[in-house]
Motif scaffolding. Sequence first.
Motif, short mmCIF file in Angstrom:
data_model
loop_
_atom_site.label_atom_id
_atom_site.label_comp_id
_atom_site.label_asym_id
_atom_site.label_seq_id
_atom_site.Cartn_x
_atom_site.Cartn_y
_atom_site.Cartn_z
N VAL A 101 5.38 -6.61 -28.83
CA VAL A 101 6.09 -7.83 -28.45
C VAL A 101 5.89 -8.91 -29.52
O VAL A 101 6.84 -9.58 -29.94
N VAL A 102 4.65 -9.05 -30.01
CA VAL A 102 4.36 -10.07 -31.02
C VAL A 102 5.11 -9.74 -32.33
O VAL A 102 5.78 -10.59 -32.92
N VAL A 103 5.03 -8.47 -32.76
CA VAL A 103 5.62 -8.10 -34.05
C VAL A 103 7.14 -8.20 -33.99
O VAL A 103 7.78 -8.81 -34.86
N VAL A 104 7.73 -7.62 -32.95
CA VAL A 104 9.19 -7.67 -32.84
C VAL A 104 9.67 -9.10 -32.64
O VAL A 104 10.69 -9.51 -33.18
N GLY A 105 8.88 -9.89 -31.89
CA GLY A 105 9.23 -11.29 -31.70
C GLY A 105 9.23 -12.04 -33.01
O GLY A 105 10.14 -12.83 -33.29
N ALA A 106 8.22 -11.79 -33.86
CA ALA A 106 8.14 -12.46 -35.16
C ALA A 106 9.34 -12.08 -36.03
O ALA A 106 9.95 -12.93 -36.68
N VAL A 107 9.70 -10.78 -36.02
CA VAL A 107 10.85 -10.35 -36.82
C VAL A 107 12.13 -10.99 -36.29
O VAL A 107 12.99 -11.43 -37.06
N PHE A 108 12.23 -11.10 -34.97
CA PHE A 108 13.42 -11.71 -34.36
C PHE A 108 13.56 -13.17 -34.80
O PHE A 108 14.63 -13.60 -35.23
N VAL A 109 12.46 -13.92 -34.70
CA VAL A 109 12.51 -15.34 -35.07
C VAL A 109 12.87 -15.48 -36.55
O VAL A 109 13.74 -16.27 -36.93
N ALA A 110 12.22 -14.66 -37.41
CA ALA A 110 12.49 -14.74 -38.85
C ALA A 110 13.96 -14.41 -39.13
O ALA A 110 14.60 -15.03 -39.99
N THR A 111 14.51 -13.45 -38.39
CA THR A 111 15.91 -13.07 -38.60
C THR A 111 16.84 -14.20 -38.21
O THR A 111 17.80 -14.52 -38.93
N VAL A 112 16.55 -14.84 -37.06
CA VAL A 112 17.41 -15.93 -36.62
C VAL A 112 17.35 -17.08 -37.62
O VAL A 112 18.38 -17.69 -37.95
N VAL A 113 16.14 -17.35 -38.14
CA VAL A 113 16.02 -18.42 -39.14
C VAL A 113 16.84 -18.07 -40.38
O VAL A 113 17.56 -18.90 -40.93
N ALA A 114 16.76 -16.79 -40.83
CA ALA A 114 17.51 -16.39 -42.03
C ALA A 114 19.01 -16.46 -41.77
O ALA A 114 19.79 -16.79 -42.68
N MET A 115 19.41 -16.17 -40.56
CA MET A 115 20.85 -16.16 -40.26
C MET A 115 21.47 -17.55 -40.36
O MET A 115 22.68 -17.69 -40.54
N ARG A 116 20.62 -18.60 -40.23
CA ARG A 116 21.17 -19.95 -40.34
C ARG A 116 21.71 -20.21 -41.75
O ARG A 116 22.55 -21.08 -41.93
N ASP A 117 21.21 -19.46 -42.74
CA ASP A 117 21.67 -19.66 -44.11
C ASP A 117 22.97 -18.92 -44.39
O ASP A 117 23.53 -19.04 -45.48
N VAL A 118 23.43 -18.11 -43.45
CA VAL A 118 24.65 -17.36 -43.68
C VAL A 118 25.79 -18.13 -43.03
O VAL A 118 25.90 -18.19 -41.81
N ALA A 119 26.64 -18.72 -43.88
CA ALA A 119 27.73 -19.53 -43.36
C ALA A 119 28.74 -18.65 -42.63
O ALA A 119 29.00 -17.53 -43.03
N ARG A 120 29.26 -19.15 -41.53
CA ARG A 120 30.24 -18.37 -40.79
C ARG A 120 31.63 -18.94 -40.94
O ARG A 120 32.63 -18.23 -40.77
N THR A 121 31.75 -20.22 -41.23
CA THR A 121 33.07 -20.79 -41.50
C THR A 121 33.04 -21.40 -42.90
O THR A 121 32.02 -21.95 -43.32
N ALA A 122 34.14 -21.30 -43.59
CA ALA A 122 34.19 -21.75 -44.98
C ALA A 122 34.15 -23.28 -45.03
O ALA A 122 34.90 -23.94 -44.30
N PRO A 123 33.29 -23.85 -45.87
CA PRO A 123 33.32 -25.30 -46.08
C PRO A 123 34.66 -25.72 -46.71
O PRO A 123 35.35 -24.88 -47.28
N ALA A 124 34.98 -27.01 -46.58
CA ALA A 124 36.30 -27.48 -47.03
C ALA A 124 36.50 -27.27 -48.53
O ALA A 124 37.62 -27.01 -48.98
N ASP A 125 35.41 -27.36 -49.31
CA ASP A 125 35.57 -27.27 -50.77
C ASP A 125 35.45 -25.83 -51.27
O ASP A 125 35.38 -25.59 -52.47
N ALA A 126 35.43 -24.87 -50.33
CA ALA A 126 35.21 -23.48 -50.76
C ALA A 126 36.41 -22.96 -51.55
O ALA A 126 37.55 -23.34 -51.30
N LEU A 127 36.09 -22.09 -52.53
CA LEU A 127 37.14 -21.43 -53.31
C LEU A 127 37.57 -20.18 -52.55
O LEU A 127 36.72 -19.40 -52.12
N GLU A 128 38.89 -20.03 -52.37
CA GLU A 128 39.39 -18.87 -51.64
C GLU A 128 39.71 -17.74 -52.62
O GLU A 128 40.42 -17.95 -53.59
N ILE A 129 39.13 -16.56 -52.36
CA ILE A 129 39.45 -15.39 -53.18
C ILE A 129 39.77 -14.24 -52.24
O ILE A 129 39.01 -13.97 -51.31
#
Lengths: 219, 184
Positions: free
Chosen positions: A73-101
Amino acid sequence: MIGSLDPEGPVAESMANLWWFMLALGVAVFAIFTGLLLVGLFRRRRPAEPRTDGPTRERFGWMIVGGGVLLPVVVVGAVFVATVVAMRDVARTAPADALEIEIVGHQWWWEVRYPAEGITLVDELHIPVGRPVAFRLTSADVIHSFWVPALGGKMDLLPDGVNTLILEADEPGVHNSVCAEFCGLDHAQMKLIVVAEPADEFAAWVADQPQSEAAGGDG
Amino acid sequence: MTGVEAPRAAEPLTTKELDRLFADPKGLWGQLTGVQNDKLGTRLMLTGFIFLLLGGSFDSVLMRLQLAVPNNDFLGPEVYNELFTNHGTVTMFLVILPIFEGFAMLLLPLLLGTRELPFPRLGAFSFWAFLFGGLLYYSSTLFSLVPDAGWFAYTPLSGPNFSPDLALDFWVLGLGVAEVAAIP
């Protein structure tokens, strides 16, 4: 160091940090359990005790609850929290100034289109440093997958729809990318060169390109 | 405590019949018709091991030889794609699965303290389905129709537009028959 552990963009960096965290956690768990195993193997045997079931259960009950329930529970919980924190850095909607390719996968080449700039490239991708890029990924035939390890990713190119992947390069560099989903005979040769260059060089490169016909159609 | 026989739940008339029923049949015919969990479990694991030598070791030695040096022309891309598809398929469906299943078939009655698994005939059926499904899959080699669309066989690459020959039919039918073995 291979690309994904040598990150050159914010998404790749948080993924690499997550990877290192999980490696450290896995090594710690492995070391602890190897230690316990060695203790069990080399412990000197005590003289035989009369067998009693009750106290044995009490003695080993905490090991089962601790090692079989609490620790996971402790180990999987730690991995879960770390994953959720890392996921915050993955943008899901493009910012207005994004270049479209737009990237269209073909057997066995990459079609790279800049709709606003009217540029079409084959097996080559130029992106500016320090500006988010929204990749619109689709395929003309079978499933391919777009992956630039140093920038993060990867994401499939599906024939029936458009997947969006938002990445950013922190520093200039040339990266190699290969199709990451088996797509038939020449899958191994389906390579893409990714050039990340400073904004002014990128603007100069765009100005140098011959304008292709207005983007559109299914390629 | 001498001369006291352990209590038996059933009359000798019944137990004799049960002993006869659970005895190992003799001879070749007995081998073919046997339904005993220990025989079948061992046989499943051995069959899985033979498939491991065929599709696991043989294929990976060839692939490693190809990858040993850059720009090697030892195997062409067609053969290489067939090899890695075959390797993934065989190790996944014809090695790992039956070995797990044979292991369970062999050990579960011992762990539970029973004579047999429930439905022993279904266990025997699953072994034969596995063997003939595996052979049906492997017969693709005889017709030069080895599947080459990856062991996960994603469409549309594995579909009729991009894999028009019968290779994927061997894949889906052979594995379909072999995986009937996973039912019991």
